[in-house]
Enzyme design. Sequence first.
Site, PDB file in Angstrom:
ATOM      1  N   HIS A 191      -4.280   1.161   3.403  1.00  0.00           N
ATOM      2  CA  HIS A 191      -5.211   0.073   3.699  1.00  0.00           C
ATOM      3  C   HIS A 191      -6.664   0.499   3.734  1.00  0.00           C
ATOM      4  CE1 HIS A 191      -1.901  -2.415   3.505  1.00  0.00           C
ATOM      5  NE2 HIS A 191      -2.790  -3.368   3.312  1.00  0.00           N
ATOM      6  N   GLU A 433       7.823  -7.955  -3.843  1.00  0.00           N
ATOM      7  CA  GLU A 433       7.426  -6.579  -3.507  1.00  0.00           C
ATOM      8  C   GLU A 433       8.583  -5.769  -2.939  1.00  0.00           C
ATOM      9  OE1 GLU A 433       4.120  -6.688  -0.751  1.00  0.00           O
ATOM     10  OE2 GLU A 433       4.911  -8.404   0.313  1.00  0.00           O
ATOM     11  N   ASP A 457       3.728  -2.300  -2.619  1.00  0.00           N
ATOM     12  CA  ASP A 457       4.998  -2.142  -1.919  1.00  0.00           C
ATOM     13  C   ASP A 457       6.163  -1.995  -2.889  1.00  0.00           C
ATOM     14  OD1 ASP A 457       4.544  -2.034   0.880  1.00  0.00           O
ATOM     15  OD2 ASP A 457       3.838  -4.090   0.785  1.00  0.00           O
ATOM     16  N   CYS A 504      -0.798  -8.964  -7.577  1.00  0.00           N
ATOM     17  CA  CYS A 504      -1.928  -8.735  -6.667  1.00  0.00           C
ATOM     18  C   CYS A 504      -1.919  -7.324  -6.088  1.00  0.00           C
ATOM     19  CB  CYS A 504      -1.955  -9.780  -5.567  1.00  0.00           C
ATOM     20  SG  CYS A 504      -0.451  -9.800  -4.596  1.00  0.00           S
TER      21      CYS A 504
HETATM   22  C1  PEP Z   1       1.273  -5.186  -2.378  1.00  0.00           C
HETATM   23  O1  PEP Z   1       2.175  -4.732  -1.672  1.00  0.00           O
HETATM   24  O2  PEP Z   1       1.117  -4.898  -3.585  1.00  0.00           O
HETATM   25  C2  PEP Z   1       0.276  -6.096  -1.802  1.00  0.00           C
HETATM   26  C3  PEP Z   1      -0.620  -6.695  -2.550  1.00  0.00           C
HETATM   27  O3  PEP Z   1       0.308  -6.263  -0.462  1.00  0.00           O
HETATM   28  P1  PEP Z   1      -0.292  -5.210   0.590  1.00  0.00           P
HETATM   29  O4  PEP Z   1      -1.010  -4.161  -0.168  1.00  0.00           O
HETATM   30  O5  PEP Z   1      -1.177  -5.997   1.486  1.00  0.00           O
HETATM   31  O6  PEP Z   1       0.948  -4.722   1.259  1.00  0.00           O
HETATM   32 MG    MG Z   2       2.591  -5.596   0.243  1.00  0.00          MG
END
Ligand code: PEP
Ligand code: MG
Length: 580
Positions: A191, A433, A457, A504
């Site tokens: 993150h 995911e 993920d 995404c």
């Molecule tokens: C992902 O897992 O690709 C995603 C976009 O969600 P996050 O990165 O917030 O887990």
């Molecule tokens: Mg994710």
Amino acid sequence: MKEFTGISASPGIAIGRAFPYLEDSTTIPHYDITDNQIAMEYQRFVEAADKAAVEIQDIIDNTSEEDRYTENNFLETHVMMLNDPEFRQKVNEGLKQQQVNVERVLMDVVDDLVGKMSNAQDSYLQERTVDLHDVSRRVLNHLLYRERLSLADLQEEIILVTHNLLPTDAVLMNKRMVKGIAMDVGGKTSHTAILSRAFEIPAVLGLSSITQEVRTGDTLIIDGNKGVVIVEPDDKTLDQYVSNRKEWERREVQLLYMNELAAETTDGKLIKLTANIEVPEEIDSVLSHGADGIGLFRSEFLFIQPNRIADEEEQYQAYSKVLQAMPESPVTIRTLDVGGDKVIPELKGMDEQNPILGWRAVRFCLSNLDIFRTQLRALLRASPEGDLRIMFPMISGVEELVNVMNVLNEVKEDLRRENIPFNEDIPVGIMIEVPSAALTSDILAKEASFFSIGTNDLIQYTIAVDRGNEKIAYLYEPFHPGVLRLLQIVIHQAHEQGIEVSMCGELAGDPYAAVILLGLGLDEYSMSSFSIPEVKKIIRSVSMSTAEELVGEILEMKSYHEIDRYIRSWMDERFEILSR
Ligand code: PEP
Ligand code: MG
């Protein structure tokens, strides 16, 4: 000059002064000093100890007489310890013997004293060990400039050097002042990486022990493109990087001419390029990079308020703000995805043994219905303000989807009863995911309005590799044949059922992946806003048939390395890729 290599997490080049943000004794810097630095180090200690003594004296002076002789009389002892010539002498001797920085020496002197006092028979002496720790922490705070440690209060431009950064710190820090980030831990999709890209702060993560190598005020270069950190560069390197930074900024500005153009392949297929955001403040950057909408609003960062969770009204305001800023464009807001690597201190019960496989996202929401319903109400109430889509994260199978849809329908029913308007036909999509969702995408596609592939993920769960763990980052392979096959299945099944597929995860903004994703049939790419122009440029220069041909070739290949090598040289031959 020293150079360290880590993981390039957010592109760009930053040059500035180091600001170590250290949380515990394990991250106290440790470096050698020369003979002629001993006096200077001792002087730093004397100043820090004097400041600490004045600070404690202030507390004593502001305490009533009565308290001073009861609860607070230990403070008098602290001042005495700080002024004790013997204590100071021990630090000075330690500096001469060990020839390392004074923070380290202080820790050793204190450890030594604590050891002796704990072994003493006298219980009074044993209790004084707590005071020693307290006093030394206060001195360390001054040595490490912790008096201005709240990242929200930063008043000068710095390069943040830290072991790890909590999402809370990242969201609340004064982003205008943080010019670069260097961190011991963390991978490309951790993150901190995602947030530094969101805030356009160059970052190098996974550096193992950069916190041990850097001292406050050192000159640092963060090369987020190459994943390199240079400490105290020589003049030649510094000059080189000053011109590299200018060149990087120039090329970025140049790419902005793409804003007015559509992401259309040479044979006329239109692709949507949307933005990922974490906080509503990013909207300006979304608009200035020509996004076709928002493909992922990670709503959990809204929940990070100091000491509490955002209520319905605050959430409604935040969602409305984003929708009103983009009234004509689709805005996909994801429901709360906490847990795993996104821990919010205010939410209790999240310290699990295996959080990545644990109580996160919709699993958490389905057992915290108050929080979940509040968010759904706020989202539905905001829906008339624009083209809102709701997206559920971490769906692992159709039962879970049915369960969350039931809650959504109940909330809709409540709003109808209360005569509160909302969009009755609001599209509801899911993130793909989890491998089980990818493999049952034919079933899920019948129940969802759209898919968005969360590769961060999906890769983690497919290859069983923790996305934030730098030690195994080499295994985090987006072009692993297993991952590519799952992408192929998901996109194919969605199209069979007539729904669109977005992506995404960070892979969507990776220029090296742009043509492959095109060839696999992806309809929408959602990424950090500043990656949009570069990906758009690539999409505008290829045809669907070329992209499909490339995908055909790589799906025949057996190993990640083979695919990765092939794609990189294929792309490098055709495009000048800025961020790598
Ligand atoms: C992902 O897992 O690709 C995603 C976009 O969600 P996050 O990165 O917030 O887990
Ligand atoms: Mg994710």
